[in-house]
Write a protein that holds these residues in place. Sequence first.
Motif, PDB file in Angstrom:
ATOM      1  N   VAL A 103     -12.986  41.730 -26.082  1.00 50.94           N
ATOM      2  CA  VAL A 103     -13.544  42.652 -25.083  1.00 50.94           C
ATOM      3  C   VAL A 103     -15.009  42.275 -24.825  1.00 50.94           C
ATOM      4  N   ASP A 104     -15.756  42.029 -25.922  1.00 50.43           N
ATOM      5  CA  ASP A 104     -17.182  41.670 -25.786  1.00 50.43           C
ATOM      6  C   ASP A 104     -17.338  40.386 -24.977  1.00 50.43           C
ATOM      7  N   SER A 105     -16.467  39.434 -25.268  1.00 49.89           N
ATOM      8  CA  SER A 105     -16.579  38.165 -24.544  1.00 49.89           C
ATOM      9  C   SER A 105     -16.217  38.345 -23.058  1.00 49.89           C
ATOM     10  N   GLY A 106     -15.294  39.285 -22.769  1.00 54.41           N
ATOM     11  CA  GLY A 106     -14.992  39.611 -21.367  1.00 54.41           C
ATOM     12  C   GLY A 106     -16.227  40.159 -20.663  1.00 54.41           C
ATOM     13  N   PHE A 107     -16.961  41.040 -21.348  1.00 51.13           N
ATOM     14  CA  PHE A 107     -18.191  41.588 -20.751  1.00 51.13           C
ATOM     15  C   PHE A 107     -19.235  40.487 -20.509  1.00 51.13           C
ATOM     16  N   GLU A 108     -19.305  39.524 -21.442  1.00 51.37           N
ATOM     17  CA  GLU A 108     -20.262  38.410 -21.254  1.00 51.37           C
ATOM     18  C   GLU A 108     -19.904  37.603 -20.008  1.00 51.37           C
ATOM     19  N   THR A 109     -18.609  37.355 -19.832  1.00 49.03           N
ATOM     20  CA  THR A 109     -18.176  36.596 -18.643  1.00 49.03           C
ATOM     21  C   THR A 109     -18.558  37.359 -17.369  1.00 49.03           C
ATOM     22  N   ALA A 161     -24.919  49.118 -12.161  1.00 44.77           N
ATOM     23  CA  ALA A 161     -23.926  50.141 -11.768  1.00 44.77           C
ATOM     24  C   ALA A 161     -22.506  49.596 -11.929  1.00 44.77           C
ATOM     25  N   ILE A 162     -22.314  48.334 -11.586  1.00 42.81           N
ATOM     26  CA  ILE A 162     -20.976  47.721 -11.724  1.00 42.81           C
ATOM     27  C   ILE A 162     -20.579  47.689 -13.199  1.00 42.81           C
ATOM     28  N   LEU A 163     -21.519  47.247 -14.038  1.00 37.58           N
ATOM     29  CA  LEU A 163     -21.215  47.185 -15.476  1.00 37.58           C
ATOM     30  C   LEU A 163     -20.925  48.578 -16.047  1.00 37.58           C
ATOM     31  N   ASP A 164     -21.661  49.556 -15.525  1.00 37.72           N
ATOM     32  CA  ASP A 164     -21.474  50.944 -15.974  1.00 37.72           C
ATOM     33  C   ASP A 164     -20.076  51.484 -15.678  1.00 37.72           C
ATOM     34  N   ARG A 165     -19.489  50.963 -14.595  1.00 36.26           N
ATOM     35  CA  ARG A 165     -18.159  51.454 -14.203  1.00 36.26           C
ATOM     36  C   ARG A 165     -17.046  50.873 -15.083  1.00 36.26           C
ATOM     37  N   ILE A 166     -17.391  49.884 -15.931  1.00 39.34           N
ATOM     38  CA  ILE A 166     -16.350  49.256 -16.752  1.00 39.34           C
ATOM     39  C   ILE A 166     -16.481  49.725 -18.195  1.00 39.34           C
ATOM     40  N   SER A 167     -15.392  50.260 -18.737  1.00 37.33           N
ATOM     41  CA  SER A 167     -15.427  50.560 -20.171  1.00 37.33           C
ATOM     42  C   SER A 167     -14.429  49.647 -20.873  1.00 37.33           C
ATOM     43  N   GLY A 168     -14.791  49.262 -22.088  1.00 39.80           N
ATOM     44  CA  GLY A 168     -13.935  48.351 -22.856  1.00 39.80           C
ATOM     45  C   GLY A 168     -13.219  49.116 -23.954  1.00 39.80           C
ATOM     46  N   THR A 169     -12.044  48.646 -24.308  1.00 40.18           N
ATOM     47  CA  THR A 169     -11.291  49.299 -25.379  1.00 40.18           C
ATOM     48  C   THR A 169     -10.319  48.309 -26.012  1.00 40.18           C
ATOM     49  N   THR A 170      -9.873  48.664 -27.221  1.00 39.29           N
ATOM     50  CA  THR A 170      -8.792  47.882 -27.827  1.00 39.29           C
ATOM     51  C   THR A 170      -7.502  48.722 -27.865  1.00 39.29           C
ATOM     52  N   ALA A 171      -7.583  49.966 -27.387  1.00 39.57           N
ATOM     53  CA  ALA A 171      -6.404  50.856 -27.444  1.00 39.57           C
ATOM     54  C   ALA A 171      -5.726  50.925 -26.080  1.00 39.57           C
TER      55      ALA A 171
END
Length: 287
Positions: free
Chosen positions: A44-50, A71-81
């Motif tokens: 997930v972290d590496s996806g955010f870096e990309t 704002a774009i980054l704020d609209r994305i939340s990461g999860t493993t569930a």
Amino acid sequence: MVRTLDDVERVGVVGAGTMGSGIAQVAAQAGYDVTMRDIEQDFVDSGFETIEDSLDRFVSRDSIDADEKAAILDRISGTTALSDLADCDVVVEAALEEMDVKQSIFTDLEDAVDDECLLATNTSTLSITTIASAIDSEERVVGLHFMNPVPVMEGVEIVEGEKSSSEALDLAHAFAEDLGKTTWESDDKPGFVANRILMPWINEGIRAFDEGVATKEDIDTGMELGTNVPMGPLTLADHIGLDICLHASETLHEELGDRYKPAYLLKRKVDAGDLGKKTGEGFYEYD
Ligand code: 3HC
């Protein structure tokens, strides 16, 4: 029955790799709230870096400013569930190109989301009908095949499975267009339109190099300048990833016979771990 575009607010993406993170990014850029899920936090972290790298490229050429990036980054939340995708209206699966993996994700998704959520797969060559056969609500499964790099490639292939409903297909087209993409439609046949035609082209480029027709540079230059494509076959293979090209070619070979046989050198490179740009070496070397 799936929702219409007007009711789509949250988009789920399964897989935070090159394609999944790209899809999450373009959905967030279009104003959707996005939940991006992968099986491990590191992925997930590496996806955010990309995504950040890509947004920085847009900032550096003034397509967006720093506030829009935030704002774009704020609209994305990461999860493993996977259960965190429960309130999504559209889910795009972009996980491994393994039928078992995809079917198991779709089975879990069917339990996790409500009945009106569109379930799309970004598969490049696997059958939409076979993926959908793992669940009861097969009619809401479609192919939504983005091209790499997702943030800059305009085309999205919509694939109709045997049981895909017209409402699901309509929503897939409308959603992709809302992301600023242009769509075309393919029947659920191996490789659809794009990879059915692209993979033999790439394999032929590799064979031409292996058989000494020309240097790799001249093969790429010949195709770029001779046919006005942005990248020749060897550069494009490196860009896509040689493992992905081999896997796609093997699926096509299995389904469509010998005219789709992967080039020997492609297999040798993958066996050697030279997968293209992502490993620093494919047909060319990269920093
Ligand atoms: N995010 C944001 N911007 C990006 C980017 C990214 N990930 N990648 C490239 N860009 C931007 C650059 O900033 C640049 O913008 P500008 O034109 O406004 O300055 C522009 O895109 C061009 O980038 P570069 O100068 O670095 O490189 P190119 O001119 O070579 O363009 C390319 C890059 C758009 C990737 C172009 O080379 C291209 O179209 N290549 C072919 C790609 C292709 O065929 N993809 C499909 C593969 S098949 C597939 O995906 C199906 C799958 O199932 C296998």
